[in-house]
Design an enzyme around this catalytic site. Structure first.
Site, mmCIF file in Angstrom:
data_model
loop_
_atom_site.group_PDB
_atom_site.id
_atom_site.type_symbol
_atom_site.label_atom_id
_atom_site.label_comp_id
_atom_site.label_asym_id
_atom_site.label_seq_id
_atom_site.Cartn_x
_atom_site.Cartn_y
_atom_site.Cartn_z
ATOM 1 N N GLN A 1 0.853 -1.065 0.034
ATOM 2 C CA GLN A 1 -0.151 -0.076 0.053
ATOM 3 C C GLN A 1 0.887 1.277 0.025
ATOM 4 O O GLN A 1 1.212 1.702 0.974
ATOM 5 C CB GLN A 1 -0.983 -0.015 1.273
ATOM 6 C CG GLN A 1 -2.066 1.045 1.068
ATOM 7 C CD GLN A 1 -3.185 1.026 2.254
ATOM 8 O OE1 GLN A 1 -3.321 0.164 2.991
ATOM 9 N NE2 GLN A 1 -4.002 2.049 2.101
ATOM 10 N N PHE A 2 1.204 1.731 -1.086
ATOM 11 C CA PHE A 2 2.086 3.034 -1.434
ATOM 12 C C PHE A 2 1.318 4.216 -0.820
ATOM 13 O O PHE A 2 2.075 5.244 -0.281
ATOM 14 C CB PHE A 2 2.578 2.909 -2.609
ATOM 15 C CG PHE A 2 1.467 3.864 -3.506
ATOM 16 C CD1 PHE A 2 1.064 4.966 -3.945
ATOM 17 C CD2 PHE A 2 0.596 2.903 -4.265
ATOM 18 C CE1 PHE A 2 0.215 5.841 -4.696
ATOM 19 C CE2 PHE A 2 -0.368 3.503 -5.081
ATOM 20 C CZ PHE A 2 -0.819 4.591 -5.348
ATOM 21 N N THR A 3 0.078 4.254 -0.672
ATOM 22 C CA THR A 3 -0.498 5.471 0.066
ATOM 23 C C THR A 3 -0.321 5.636 1.688
ATOM 24 O O THR A 3 -0.590 6.776 1.811
ATOM 25 C CB THR A 3 -2.013 5.336 -0.376
ATOM 26 O OG1 THR A 3 -2.530 3.977 0.544
ATOM 27 C CG2 THR A 3 -2.472 5.239 -1.778
#
Length: 152
Positions: free
Chosen positions: A78-80
């Site tokens: 989850q790069f967010t």
């Protein structure tokens, strides 16, 4: 590296209506990888997650680890988790590692967790449009950041 760790009764990940990973009791880990993350940080985080004593014992105290309960892991990239929201209203993801850096680290994290746990873990699809379903148990949610290890 940043991880959101949720104790769950169950969790599952779907991509294009297909289940890619599913667990019963254990941990759902949302993993963000930063551009300058290292293998050493990854190993530290994997070991810490596996040994976290956040499951109830016979007195309902958090004294048992994932290993103690023979629990499972669902790992989701989850790069967010590295969203920068200081300026404007659209998040910037400039601190998140690009796929050529993040994918090998994500795959190494899978290997480290499986090795430490002694069994396969469930995963999502790196970069996929994932739909996550879970039942948070407790709720227990812990956020860890390898750049701030001294506070964990």
């Amino acid at each position: 590296m940043r991880a959101v760790i949720q104790r769950v009764t169950y969790a599952k990940c779907r991509v294009n209506e297909k289940i890619t990973g599913e667990i019963n009791q254990g941990l759902l880990i949302l993993l963000g990888i930063e551009a300058d993350d290292t293998i050493e940080e990854l190993k530290w985080l994997a070991k810490k997650v596996i040994q976290l004593r956040i499951f109830g014992d016979e007195n309902d105290l958090m004294n048992k680890s994932l290993q103690d309960i023979n629990g499972n892991i669902l790992l989701i990239s989850q790069f967010t988790l590295f969203a920068a929201t200081k300026k404007g209203n659209r998040p910037s993801f400039i601190r998140a590692a690009k796929p050529d850096t993040a994918i090998p680290l994500y795959e190494k994290m899978i290997q480290e967790l499986e090795s430490g746990l002694g069994k396969k873990i469930a995963t999502g699809v790196f970069g996929g449009d994932m739909k996550i379903e879970l039942l948070n148990d407790g709720p227990v949610t812990i956020i860890m950041n390898t750049k701030d290890k001294d506070n964990f």
